[in-house]
Scaffold this motif. Structure first.
Motif, PDB file in Angstrom:
ATOM      1  N   PHE A  36      -0.573   3.659   5.416  1.00  0.00           N
ATOM      2  CA  PHE A  36      -1.752   3.253   6.177  1.00  0.00           C
ATOM      3  C   PHE A  36      -3.008   3.586   5.393  1.00  0.00           C
ATOM      4  N   ALA A  37      -3.927   2.636   5.341  1.00  0.00           N
ATOM      5  CA  ALA A  37      -5.260   2.868   4.788  1.00  0.00           C
ATOM      6  C   ALA A  37      -6.196   1.846   5.407  1.00  0.00           C
ATOM      7  N   ARG A  38      -7.470   2.211   5.504  1.00  0.00           N
ATOM      8  CA  ARG A  38      -8.432   1.308   6.132  1.00  0.00           C
ATOM      9  C   ARG A  38      -9.810   1.535   5.535  1.00  0.00           C
ATOM     10  N   THR A  39     -10.597   0.458   5.536  1.00  0.00           N
ATOM     11  CA  THR A  39     -11.996   0.517   5.146  1.00  0.00           C
ATOM     12  C   THR A  39     -12.852   0.482   6.406  1.00  0.00           C
ATOM     13  N   TYR A  40     -13.748   1.460   6.537  1.00  0.00           N
ATOM     14  CA  TYR A  40     -14.684   1.571   7.659  1.00  0.00           C
ATOM     15  C   TYR A  40     -13.968   1.959   8.965  1.00  0.00           C
ATOM     16  N   GLY A  41     -14.765   2.414   9.912  1.00  0.00           N
ATOM     17  CA  GLY A  41     -14.235   2.820  11.202  1.00  0.00           C
ATOM     18  C   GLY A  41     -14.589   4.264  11.520  1.00  0.00           C
ATOM     19  N   ARG A  42     -13.726   4.907  12.292  1.00  0.00           N
ATOM     20  CA  ARG A  42     -13.966   6.268  12.765  1.00  0.00           C
ATOM     21  C   ARG A  42     -12.656   7.051  12.715  1.00  0.00           C
ATOM     22  N   MET A  43     -12.744   8.311  12.254  1.00  0.00           N
ATOM     23  CA  MET A  43     -11.619   9.227  12.269  1.00  0.00           C
ATOM     24  C   MET A  43     -11.971  10.402  13.172  1.00  0.00           C
ATOM     25  N   ASP A  44     -11.122  10.690  14.146  1.00  0.00           N
ATOM     26  CA  ASP A  44     -11.261  11.865  15.011  1.00  0.00           C
ATOM     27  C   ASP A  44     -10.038  12.748  14.832  1.00  0.00           C
ATOM     28  N   VAL A  45     -10.246  14.033  14.650  1.00  0.00           N
ATOM     29  CA  VAL A  45      -9.135  14.984  14.639  1.00  0.00           C
ATOM     30  C   VAL A  45      -9.505  16.150  15.545  1.00  0.00           C
ATOM     31  N   ARG A  46      -8.623  16.451  16.473  1.00  0.00           N
ATOM     32  CA  ARG A  46      -8.810  17.611  17.358  1.00  0.00           C
ATOM     33  C   ARG A  46      -7.863  18.698  16.873  1.00  0.00           C
ATOM     34  N   ALA A  47      -8.439  19.818  16.459  1.00  0.00           N
ATOM     35  CA  ALA A  47      -7.624  20.846  15.826  1.00  0.00           C
ATOM     36  C   ALA A  47      -8.245  22.219  16.022  1.00  0.00           C
ATOM     37  N   ARG A  48      -7.434  23.253  15.778  1.00  0.00           N
ATOM     38  CA  ARG A  48      -7.923  24.627  15.744  1.00  0.00           C
ATOM     39  C   ARG A  48      -7.264  25.340  14.562  1.00  0.00           C
ATOM     40  N   PHE A  49      -7.990  26.307  13.996  1.00  0.00           N
ATOM     41  CA  PHE A  49      -7.592  26.933  12.743  1.00  0.00           C
ATOM     42  C   PHE A  49      -7.653  28.451  12.866  1.00  0.00           C
ATOM     43  N   GLY A 140     -23.039   6.815  -2.616  1.00  0.00           N
ATOM     44  CA  GLY A 140     -21.631   6.853  -2.982  1.00  0.00           C
ATOM     45  C   GLY A 140     -20.688   6.592  -1.829  1.00  0.00           C
ATOM     46  N   VAL A 141     -21.099   5.786  -0.867  1.00  0.00           N
ATOM     47  CA  VAL A 141     -20.247   5.512   0.294  1.00  0.00           C
ATOM     48  C   VAL A 141     -19.091   4.596  -0.136  1.00  0.00           C
ATOM     49  N   PRO A 142     -17.851   4.963   0.187  1.00  0.00           N
ATOM     50  CA  PRO A 142     -16.714   4.138  -0.233  1.00  0.00           C
ATOM     51  C   PRO A 142     -16.782   2.725   0.336  1.00  0.00           C
ATOM     52  N   THR A 143     -16.189   1.797  -0.398  1.00  0.00           N
ATOM     53  CA  THR A 143     -16.136   0.399   0.040  1.00  0.00           C
ATOM     54  C   THR A 143     -14.713  -0.160   0.012  1.00  0.00           C
ATOM     55  N   THR A 144     -13.742   0.691  -0.276  1.00  0.00           N
ATOM     56  CA  THR A 144     -12.348   0.263  -0.351  1.00  0.00           C
ATOM     57  C   THR A 144     -11.497   1.126   0.574  1.00  0.00           C
ATOM     58  N   PRO A 145     -10.274   0.684   0.901  1.00  0.00           N
ATOM     59  CA  PRO A 145      -9.440   1.447   1.843  1.00  0.00           C
ATOM     60  C   PRO A 145      -9.123   2.854   1.350  1.00  0.00           C
ATOM     61  N   VAL A 146      -9.041   3.792   2.297  1.00  0.00           N
ATOM     62  CA  VAL A 146      -8.668   5.169   1.975  1.00  0.00           C
ATOM     63  C   VAL A 146      -7.463   5.581   2.816  1.00  0.00           C
ATOM     64  N   GLN A 147      -6.673   6.510   2.271  1.00  0.00           N
ATOM     65  CA  GLN A 147      -5.585   7.141   3.010  1.00  0.00           C
ATOM     66  C   GLN A 147      -6.089   8.472   3.552  1.00  0.00           C
ATOM     67  N   TRP A 148      -5.449   8.988   4.597  1.00  0.00           N
ATOM     68  CA  TRP A 148      -5.854  10.261   5.201  1.00  0.00           C
ATOM     69  C   TRP A 148      -4.786  11.318   4.977  1.00  0.00           C
ATOM     70  N   THR A 149      -5.244  12.552   4.754  1.00  0.00           N
ATOM     71  CA  THR A 149      -4.364  13.690   4.506  1.00  0.00           C
ATOM     72  C   THR A 149      -4.821  14.875   5.350  1.00  0.00           C
ATOM     73  N   ILE A 150      -3.868  15.624   5.918  1.00  0.00           N
ATOM     74  CA  ILE A 150      -4.152  16.922   6.528  1.00  0.00           C
ATOM     75  C   ILE A 150      -3.257  17.935   5.824  1.00  0.00           C
ATOM     76  N   ASN A 151      -3.873  19.033   5.355  1.00  0.00           N
ATOM     77  CA  ASN A 151      -3.079  20.018   4.623  1.00  0.00           C
ATOM     78  C   ASN A 151      -3.794  21.364   4.582  1.00  0.00           C
ATOM     79  N   SER A 152      -3.192  22.306   3.865  1.00  0.00           N
ATOM     80  CA  SER A 152      -3.761  23.648   3.755  1.00  0.00           C
ATOM     81  C   SER A 152      -3.506  24.192   2.365  1.00  0.00           C
ATOM     82  N   PRO A 188      -7.711  -3.695   5.647  1.00  0.00           N
ATOM     83  CA  PRO A 188      -6.671  -2.661   5.569  1.00  0.00           C
ATOM     84  C   PRO A 188      -5.827  -2.871   4.330  1.00  0.00           C
ATOM     85  N   ALA A 189      -5.156  -1.839   3.884  1.00  0.00           N
ATOM     86  CA  ALA A 189      -4.206  -1.955   2.776  1.00  0.00           C
ATOM     87  C   ALA A 189      -2.802  -1.993   3.345  1.00  0.00           C
ATOM     88  N   ILE A 190      -1.985  -2.892   2.834  1.00  0.00           N
ATOM     89  CA  ILE A 190      -0.617  -3.076   3.328  1.00  0.00           C
ATOM     90  C   ILE A 190       0.347  -2.684   2.232  1.00  0.00           C
TER      91      ILE A 190
END
Length: 204
Positions: A36-49, A140-152, A188-190
């Motif tokens: 999955f990858a997409r150009t533009y939109g909104r990402m929401d993550v609800r988390a605690r650390f 420097g705002v991206p103009t191509t699809p990006v993938q998302w990662t969550i890690n530590s 989107p990237a397929i």
């Protein structure tokens, strides 16, 4: 209006003592690479650390095939926890102001659940916590699809773990949701997993 896209997940991301003797620690990672990858939109993550010296958490995005640009939400669990919003558009030997924009937020408690958001439109990125805007970036705002990662991570930017830093440790992700926005036509990237049906090669 925002429309839910096709990537939603919940997770517990764990860091523990090494399972490989060559490394001091083993950390968890979940990403959307080649799915999955997409150009533009909104990402929401609800988390605690959890807060402890030497721990470092991230929710970040970049294209599949390049290091930059990179969009970051990062939490450093130092003595005073820090949330960082960063837009990296270049690297190398350029001065910091010529390759990134960043903001440190030390006014929230990351051990409690919060919603961290990135709003991405043509020419502008915005970062929010619980619906309150903290930073924007128009360079420097991206103009191509990006993938998302969550890690530590352990160490590095977050410093060295102290004797009080307990392992294994984990952070809780209630959800991560990526939305498209009406009126913004970002491709989107397929990724094709059965190459034999499409000439033997993947395409985007």
């Amino acid at each position: 209006a925002e429309q839910p896209d096709s990537f939603m997940t919940s997770a517990i991301v764990t860091t523990e003592g090494a399972t490989n003797p060559e490394y001091a620690y083993t950390t968890g990672r979940i990403d959307t690479a080649h799915h999955f990858a997409r150009t533009y939109g909104r990402m929401d993550v609800r988390a605690r650390f959890p807060v402890a010296p030497g721990l470092w958490y991230a929710i970040w995005a970049r294209p599949w095939a390049s290091v930059f640009p990179e969009i970051d939400v990062e939490v450093l669990a130092k003595t005073v926890p820090e949330v960082w919003f960063v837009n990296h558009w270049a690297g190398g030997s350029l001065p910091p102001e010529e390759r990134r924009k960043a903001l440190k937020v030390a006014s929230i408690d990351p051990t409690a659940f919060h919603v961290y958001s990135v709003i991405w439109k043509p020419g502008i990125l915005e970062w929010e916590i619980d619906g309150t805007k903290f930073m924007d970036s128009t360079r420097g705002v991206p103009t191509t699809p990006v993938q998302w990662t969550i890690n530590s991570w352990v160490g590095g930017w977050a410093g060295t773990p102290s004797p009080t830093t307990q392992f294994p440790t984990s952070y809780d992700v209630d959800y991560i949701r990526v939305y498209r926005q009406d009126g913004l036509l970002g491709a989107p990237a397929i990724h094709v997993t059965d190459f034999s049906r499409h000439g033997g090669a993947p395409y985007n």
